[in-house]
Write a protein that holds these residues in place. Sequence first.
Motif, PDB file in Angstrom:
ATOM      1  N   TYR A  40       0.857  -1.190   0.000  1.00  0.00           N
ATOM      2  CA  TYR A  40       0.000   0.000   0.000  1.00  0.00           C
ATOM      3  C   TYR A  40       0.888   1.234   0.000  1.00  0.00           C
ATOM      4  CZ  TYR A  40      -3.370   3.494   1.710  1.00  0.00           C
ATOM      5  OH  TYR A  40      -4.165   4.613   1.844  1.00  0.00           O
ATOM      6  N   ALA A  41       0.522   2.233  -0.794  1.00  0.00           N
ATOM      7  CA  ALA A  41       1.251   3.506  -0.812  1.00  0.00           C
ATOM      8  C   ALA A  41       0.263   4.638  -1.023  1.00  0.00           C
ATOM      9  CB  ALA A  41       2.304   3.508  -1.923  1.00  0.00           C
ATOM     10  N   CYS A  42       0.493   5.746  -0.334  1.00  0.00           N
ATOM     11  CA  CYS A  42      -0.454   6.853  -0.374  1.00  0.00           C
ATOM     12  C   CYS A  42       0.271   8.179  -0.172  1.00  0.00           C
ATOM     13  CB  CYS A  42      -1.503   6.685   0.731  1.00  0.00           C
ATOM     14  SG  CYS A  42      -0.801   6.854   2.391  1.00  0.00           S
ATOM     15  N   GLU A  43      -0.472   9.264  -0.313  1.00  0.00           N
ATOM     16  CA  GLU A  43       0.024  10.600  -0.005  1.00  0.00           C
ATOM     17  C   GLU A  43      -0.352  10.938   1.431  1.00  0.00           C
ATOM     18  OE1 GLU A  43       2.112  14.015  -0.849  1.00  0.00           O
ATOM     19  OE2 GLU A  43       1.817  12.335  -2.232  1.00  0.00           O
ATOM     20  N   SER A  44       0.564  11.606   2.127  1.00  0.00           N
ATOM     21  CA  SER A  44       0.269  12.078   3.485  1.00  0.00           C
ATOM     22  C   SER A  44       0.544  13.582   3.543  1.00  0.00           C
ATOM     23  CB  SER A  44       1.133  11.337   4.511  1.00  0.00           C
ATOM     24  OG  SER A  44       2.499  11.702   4.388  1.00  0.00           O
ATOM     25  N   GLY A  45       0.297  14.188   4.693  1.00  0.00           N
ATOM     26  CA  GLY A  45       0.610  15.600   4.845  1.00  0.00           C
ATOM     27  C   GLY A  45      -0.400  16.520   4.191  1.00  0.00           C
ATOM     28  N   SER A  46       0.055  17.711   3.810  1.00  0.00           N
ATOM     29  CA  SER A  46      -0.861  18.782   3.411  1.00  0.00           C
ATOM     30  C   SER A  46      -1.700  18.428   2.188  1.00  0.00           C
ATOM     31  CB  SER A  46      -0.081  20.079   3.143  1.00  0.00           C
ATOM     32  OG  SER A  46       0.826  19.917   2.065  1.00  0.00           O
ATOM     33  N   ARG A  47      -1.155  17.653   1.258  1.00  0.00           N
ATOM     34  CA  ARG A  47      -1.950  17.281   0.081  1.00  0.00           C
ATOM     35  C   ARG A  47      -3.085  16.340   0.463  1.00  0.00           C
ATOM     36  NH1 ARG A  47       0.240  18.941  -4.664  1.00  0.00           N
ATOM     37  NH2 ARG A  47       2.367  19.776  -4.525  1.00  0.00           N
ATOM     38  N   ALA A  48      -2.821  15.427   1.368  1.00  0.00           N
ATOM     39  CA  ALA A  48      -3.873  14.509   1.812  1.00  0.00           C
ATOM     40  C   ALA A  48      -4.883  15.221   2.712  1.00  0.00           C
ATOM     41  CB  ALA A  48      -3.255  13.325   2.541  1.00  0.00           C
ATOM     42  N   TRP A  49      -4.416  16.235   3.446  1.00  0.00           N
ATOM     43  CA  TRP A  49      -5.319  16.961   4.344  1.00  0.00           C
ATOM     44  C   TRP A  49      -6.172  17.994   3.607  1.00  0.00           C
ATOM     45  CZ3 TRP A  49      -0.513  17.846   7.838  1.00  0.00           C
ATOM     46  CH2 TRP A  49      -0.270  16.693   8.580  1.00  0.00           C
TER      47      TRP A  49
END
Length: 277
Positions: A40-49
């Motif tokens: 599994y891989a995803c975006e975290s941080g400000s782009r995900a928020w």
Amino acid sequence: MKHKHSQTNEEAAVVSSSIRAEINQQLRQIEQEEQIRILYACESGSRAWGFPSQDSDYDVRFLYIRPEDWYLSIFEKRDVIERPISSQLDISGWDLKKALYLFHKSNPPLMEWLMSPICYIETTSAAERIRELSPFTFSPKACLYHYLNMAKGNFRTYLQGEQVKIKKYFYVLRPMLACAWIQRYDTMPPMAFRTLVDTLVPADSALYEAIQALLGRKMAGEELDLEPRIEPIHQYLTQAFETIQQEAANIRTSEGASREELDDLFRAMVSEGWSTG
């Protein structure tokens, strides 16, 4: 079998097709170099928020497994992979064993990864099976203190004095609103900053207006550095710290999923991960 995380058009548009292709290429390269399988891989941080600026980094996070023999060792081994690819692309991941150990302790960053609206890889049932256990593992007290300490640290570092780094308001507001969500709803807070604001902040308040104005400036690409502090936001944070701290001791905790359940999940995912093409 491929498991796909649904995205709205707005969320998907945050990552261009060229950047997405580069990220996936880098992830496949890491798989080859490290001899791992990324589950599994995803975006975290400000782009995900949901509050990226035009020059925001891409913070990619992933879960991976190694071959079975790697785990059959009497020695402790490194269970994190980190790749600072460039100034705009930061990639790091956790071994599934580490992830499930932290999941047992109701680890908020991991739970946020699994809720991310921007998914790059999800090729096994691992992430979905962990999501299914999340309501039983979620510990309001552990998560609340995580967000509270994050907010306090950022507030103390960036928002002291008459002139403050105003873009850092987001990195205090979001965890503080996450605390308020936990107190009100007794569930894991949603990822989207706008959802937190629209649900918890009265639309006719000075605080709401101040947040929306600052959010508009950030997403428009304005340079947000040292400026006079924003009083409605500053006052809210100061009061919220005191209120949440007083009530935190009364928030419930959770024992989480059983160790046997997580062990079974780990073994099943190591097997599935290497049998999936």
